[in-house]
Design a protein around this motif. Structure first.
Motif, short mmCIF file in Angstrom:
data_model
loop_
_atom_site.label_atom_id
_atom_site.label_comp_id
_atom_site.label_asym_id
_atom_site.label_seq_id
_atom_site.Cartn_x
_atom_site.Cartn_y
_atom_site.Cartn_z
N ARG A 153 -24.33 13.48 -13.73
CA ARG A 153 -24.88 14.74 -13.22
C ARG A 153 -26.39 14.69 -13.11
O ARG A 153 -26.99 15.38 -12.27
CB ARG A 153 -24.44 15.91 -14.11
N SER A 172 -27.95 15.61 -9.55
CA SER A 172 -28.77 16.81 -9.37
C SER A 172 -29.99 16.55 -8.51
O SER A 172 -30.55 17.48 -7.92
CB SER A 172 -29.20 17.37 -10.74
N VAL A 185 -17.63 18.07 -13.16
CA VAL A 185 -18.49 17.27 -12.30
C VAL A 185 -18.19 17.47 -10.82
O VAL A 185 -19.10 17.43 -9.98
CB VAL A 185 -18.42 15.78 -12.70
N PHE A 211 -19.74 20.71 -9.91
CA PHE A 211 -21.19 20.53 -9.90
C PHE A 211 -21.64 19.80 -8.64
O PHE A 211 -22.62 20.19 -7.99
CB PHE A 211 -21.62 19.73 -11.14
N ALA A 212 -20.95 18.74 -8.26
CA ALA A 212 -21.35 17.93 -7.10
C ALA A 212 -21.27 18.70 -5.81
O ALA A 212 -22.03 18.43 -4.87
CB ALA A 212 -20.47 16.68 -7.03
#
Length: 623
Positions: free
Chosen positions: A249, A253, A492, A495-496
């Motif tokens: 991550r 980011s 994840v 998040f991605a």
């Protein structure tokens, strides 16, 4: 009497021992003779051994009788060296059974019947091909053509073994240190069919392109990249093959795409996934989403079966196998260091090395002599083995032949420290990152870090003071500093896909354009400030944030903004420096460099903004 292995011995003498004068390889009824006019003077190799012993060792290796003589025997006929294409296709080079099997796999069509290669038990010095069924006439001709292309002074027989079970036939490796690429015909059955197809495609790519790649001065790496790898999105290369990386991550980011050097199978694989804080399933899904890609420089069977099969089945566009990666790397290296892969034959390489050696033997000193003396033996090693190393090892072989050993030799000449292993590993990663247009994130774990050697390698690869290479650590400065990255355990995939906004995309686009435009400091600061605000809004826990930095060779952009022919340009790549020394350096007038070598590399480009290799790294702590 065939002259296959004998020509290889002669060419090894030309390149590895260029100080020895020879008037060629000659053929008589009794055998082959290398003529050395000064033979009676007790000729010695560069490491102090009698040249007769050196030749005898290589004759035994190839089972090819070659002797030395002061002059050609009566009635002898001179044998020309191999052409450059013959050298590239390894014509006449001694091989192990394993290596010969791989070479034949590359020469034969993919639908050719599978076979086992062994030594005949009834005819000494004869190879035996085992098939499950008799070959038809077309297949026999394909085998004859493939075997003839190897130019080995051997005979072969065909045996039919209906009971042969190829699922039980493994790729027999040496007990230790054997990292030769496995051929598709021996890839374990546990891998998926699509994984096998990708390996076959990689082999076919090398067969189709290796002659053109190595015989012409092609410097366009994108020509060899798959289309899915040519996008200009921001990328970061993370070496996760051995050392545990950071939380995935953290990289996601900041960068649009994270390129992992594929983690090897075995006990360390779970440790790598744990460090990335993802599961194997999540890694494959991220590859399907286009957020993660993998380069696989090593033999495919060294990687986790489930990971490779999953990627091949669900995201084949996300992986780059060893042979194509080698081609991309070679093309990019030629842009920066053209003398590493000169498109000239062994005799032309010999002429250059002979003349350069004579200049370096002169007692007078000059500013660049120490550096050139360090590079000289590396060139002999690289030029005498590059074709077979690339064939056997792919991208790992390109690492053996690139910036790593050259800079390691320079470091040893200046400091006395032998850091070949460290620079070899880091040098390969720098070359891979540059070739695919990615920033490089050096490995750093407790007690060990590749940051120091990566900085040195990036500075030599991007540019260096044009008058000397003795200053090993060229200044590196941060272009983007105090950049916040996220180190949490959020899902994840979510998040991605969800971590995106105008400010985030603005920074990522800036990262992708940094190799093409001279960034304005105010614009950089504003982009970092806005990005960090967004990061803090997304992750409010300070302990889940990390400081990130993007750095490059200090002053490189200021120099790059100048006209290409500017007299005050400060930085040039190592290859351009080397060429400048040959043509106009302080020692150029001390001797004559003959042959076609200089013409072949004279077109080396000046450093451009796209040549800068950026380093992305985690800082120690938040301020």
């Amino acid at each position: 009497m065939r002259d296959f292995g004998q020509r290889w011995i002669y060419e090894q003498l030309l390149v590895q021992q260029p100080q020895i004068e020879t008037t060629g390889l000659w053929k008589t009824r009794e055998g082959f003779v290398i003529v050395c006019p000064d033979l009676e003077q007790g000729l010695m190799t560069d490491d102090g051994r009698p040249i007769e012993k050196w030749v005898a060792e290589r004759s035994a290796l190839t089972a090819s009788r070659v002797r030395l003589a002061k002059e050609p025997p009566h009635g002898a006929v001179q044998v020309p060296p191999r052409t450059l294409e013959e050298s590239i296709t390894l014509a006449g080079i001694p091989r192990t059974l394993q290596q010969l099997f791989v070479d034949l796999t590359l020469h034969l069509p993919k639908d050719f019947p599978n076979f086992k290669l062994t030594e005949s038990t009834v005819a000494p010095g004869t190879l035996s091909f085992w098939f499950q069924r008799p070959l038809n006439e077309g297949e026999k001709q394909q085998l004859r053509s493939a075997f003839l292309a190897t130019q080995l002074d051997l005979n072969y027989e065909i045996q039919i073994k209906p009971e042969l079970d190829f699922q039980k036939e493994s790729f027999k490796r040496a007990p230790q240190g054997d990292i030769n690429l496995i051929p598709s015909r021996r890839l374990p059955q546990a891998f998926s069919l699509k994984a096998r197809w990708l390996l076959e495609e990689d082999e076919q790519f090398w067969s189709d392109h290796r002659v053109g790649l190595l015989s012409k001065h092609n410097t366009n790496a994108k020509e060899y990249l798959p289309e899915s790898w040519t996008s200009k999105e921001s990328k970061c290369l993370v070496n996760s093959s051995v050392f545990p990386p950071q939380n995935l991550r953290t990289y996601l980011s900041i960068y649009e795409k994270v390129v992992l050097v594929g983690p090897l199978g075995g006990s360390s694989y779970d440790e790598i996934l744990s460090a990335l804080k993802v599961t194997e399933k999540e890694l494959i899904e991220l590859a399907s989403l286009g957020r993660v890609s993998l380069i696989l420089p090593q033999s495919l069977d060294r990687y986790p079966v489930k990971l490779i099969s999953g990627l091949a089945d669900q995201a084949p566009h996300s992986i780059l196998l060893s042979r194509r990666l080698a081609a991309v790397t070679i093309a990019d290296v030629r842009r920066r260091i053209p003398f590493l892969y000169p498109p000239v034959d062994a005799y032309e390489r010999h002429l250059f090395l002979r003349d350069l050696g004579k200049i370096l033997e002169q007692p007078t000193d000059f500013p660049s002599k120490r550096a050139l003396q360090a590079i000289y033996p590396e060139l002999k090693t690289i030029w005498s083995a590059s074709e077979i190393v690339l064939q056997n090892l792919g991208a790992m072989g390109a690492g053996n032949l690139g910036i790593g050993p050259i800079v390691a030799a320079l470091v040893k000449a200046v400091t006395g420290r032998d850091l070949f292993i460290e620079f070899h590993s880091s040098g390969a990663a720098v070359e891979w990152a540059a070739a695919i247009g990615a920033h490089i994130n050096p490995a750093a774990v407790e007690g060990y870090s590749e940051e120091g050697q990566t900085e040195i390698l990036c500075s030599f690869y991007s540019g260096m003071g044009k008058n000397t290479v003795d200053q090993l650590r060229h200044p590196v400065e941060a272009l983007l500093d105090e950049l916040l990255a996220i180190d949490n355990d959020a899902p994840v995939i979510e998040f991605a896909t969800a971590f995106s906004s105008g400010e985030i995309n603005r920074l990522r686009q800036l990262l992708s354009r940094m190799t093409e435009t001279n960034p304005d400091p105010v614009f950089l600061n504003d982009a970092v400030r806005d990005f960090n605000k967004t990061v803090k809004a997304y992750e409010r826990r300070a302990e889940k944030l990390k400081n990130f930095q993007v750095a490059a060779l200090a002053g490189a952009f200021a120099a790059l903004a100048l006209p290409a022919d500017s007299a005050i340009k400060q930085f040039v790549p190592l290859g351009v420096w080397f060429l400048g020394q040959l043509l106009v350096g302080s020692w150029a007038a001390r001797g004559n460099l003959t042959g076609k070598f200089l013409d072949a590399i004279r077109g080396a480009p000046n450093l451009s903004q796209g040549d800068v290799v950026f380093i992305s790294r985690l800082k120690k702590s938040l301020k």
